[in-house]
Scaffold this motif. Structure first.
Motif, short mmCIF file in Angstrom:
data_model
loop_
_atom_site.label_atom_id
_atom_site.label_comp_id
_atom_site.label_asym_id
_atom_site.label_seq_id
_atom_site.Cartn_x
_atom_site.Cartn_y
_atom_site.Cartn_z
N THR A 1 0.80 -1.22 0.00
CA THR A 1 0.00 0.00 0.00
C THR A 1 0.83 1.27 0.00
O THR A 1 0.32 2.33 -0.28
CB THR A 1 -0.94 0.04 1.22
OG1 THR A 1 -0.15 -0.05 2.40
CG2 THR A 1 -1.93 -1.08 1.17
N ASP A 2 2.10 1.17 0.31
CA ASP A 2 2.96 2.36 0.33
C ASP A 2 4.09 2.16 -0.67
O ASP A 2 5.01 1.40 -0.43
CB ASP A 2 3.52 2.58 1.73
CG ASP A 2 4.35 3.86 1.83
OD1 ASP A 2 4.54 4.55 0.80
OD2 ASP A 2 4.80 4.17 2.94
N PRO A 3 4.01 2.85 -1.81
CA PRO A 3 5.03 2.68 -2.84
C PRO A 3 6.34 3.40 -2.53
O PRO A 3 7.28 3.33 -3.31
CB PRO A 3 4.37 3.27 -4.08
CG PRO A 3 3.46 4.31 -3.54
CD PRO A 3 2.95 3.74 -2.23
N THR A 4 6.42 4.06 -1.38
CA THR A 4 7.62 4.80 -1.02
C THR A 4 8.79 3.84 -0.82
O THR A 4 8.67 2.88 -0.06
CB THR A 4 7.40 5.59 0.29
OG1 THR A 4 6.22 6.39 0.15
CG2 THR A 4 8.58 6.48 0.61
N ALA B 1 19.65 8.46 6.35
CA ALA B 1 20.22 9.09 5.16
C ALA B 1 19.12 9.68 4.28
O ALA B 1 19.26 10.79 3.75
CB ALA B 1 21.04 8.07 4.36
N GLY B 2 18.02 8.97 4.12
CA GLY B 2 16.92 9.46 3.31
C GLY B 2 16.28 10.71 3.90
O GLY B 2 15.94 11.65 3.19
N VAL B 3 16.13 10.72 5.21
CA VAL B 3 15.56 11.89 5.88
C VAL B 3 16.50 13.08 5.75
O VAL B 3 16.07 14.19 5.43
CB VAL B 3 15.27 11.57 7.37
CG1 VAL B 3 14.87 12.83 8.13
CG2 VAL B 3 14.17 10.51 7.47
N VAL B 4 17.79 12.86 5.97
CA VAL B 4 18.78 13.95 5.87
C VAL B 4 18.80 14.52 4.46
O VAL B 4 18.93 15.73 4.27
CB VAL B 4 20.18 13.44 6.29
CG1 VAL B 4 21.25 14.47 5.96
CG2 VAL B 4 20.19 13.11 7.77
N GLU B 5 18.65 13.64 3.45
CA GLU B 5 18.63 14.10 2.06
C GLU B 5 17.29 14.72 1.67
O GLU B 5 17.15 15.23 0.57
CB GLU B 5 18.96 12.93 1.13
CG GLU B 5 20.38 12.44 1.26
CD GLU B 5 20.64 11.22 0.40
OE1 GLU B 5 19.90 10.99 -0.58
OE2 GLU B 5 21.59 10.49 0.72
N GLY B 6 16.30 14.65 2.55
CA GLY B 6 15.00 15.24 2.26
C GLY B 6 14.14 14.42 1.32
O GLY B 6 13.26 14.96 0.63
N THR C 1 5.62 13.28 5.16
CA THR C 1 6.29 14.59 5.07
C THR C 1 6.04 15.33 3.76
O THR C 1 6.44 16.49 3.64
CB THR C 1 7.82 14.41 5.20
OG1 THR C 1 8.29 13.59 4.12
CG2 THR C 1 8.19 13.77 6.53
N ASP C 2 5.39 14.70 2.80
CA ASP C 2 5.24 15.29 1.47
C ASP C 2 3.84 15.02 0.95
O ASP C 2 3.41 13.87 0.89
CB ASP C 2 6.29 14.68 0.54
CG ASP C 2 6.23 15.27 -0.84
OD1 ASP C 2 6.85 16.33 -1.06
OD2 ASP C 2 5.57 14.66 -1.71
#
Length: 82
Positions: A45-48, A56-61, A67-68
């Motif tokens: 259900t979550d394609p993320t 690392a993903g959070v730091v890179e935004g 969050t989006d």
């Protein structure tokens, strides 16, 4: 012919063939085979990508549904909610 796993008295698995007319066992085997192939039961259900949730993903935004708003909309569509 697929095999069915039924435990022995001592708990060791014993493979037995599924009878040709056992449609329920065949359906269970098909569902199990599909889950084994994709790595989970049901639908994703979550394609993320998982790396978006790492430090690392959070730091890179990198976007996540939390969050989006575009990622959230994509996750709702994938879940059939939009």
């Amino acid at each position: 012919m697929a095999a069915r796993n039924s435990g022995k008295a001592d708990g060791e698995p014993q493979n037995q063939p599924i009878p040709a007319d056992d449609e329920v066992a065949k359906e269970v085997q098909r569902a199990t085979d599909k889950a084994q192939e994709q790595g989970f039961y049901g639908v994703e259900t979550d394609p993320t990508p998982n790396e978006h949730y790492t430090v690392a993903g959070v730091v890179e935004g990198k976007p996540t549904p939390e969050t989006d708003k575009d990622a959230a909309a994509e996750a709702r569509r994938a879940a059939g909610l939009a």
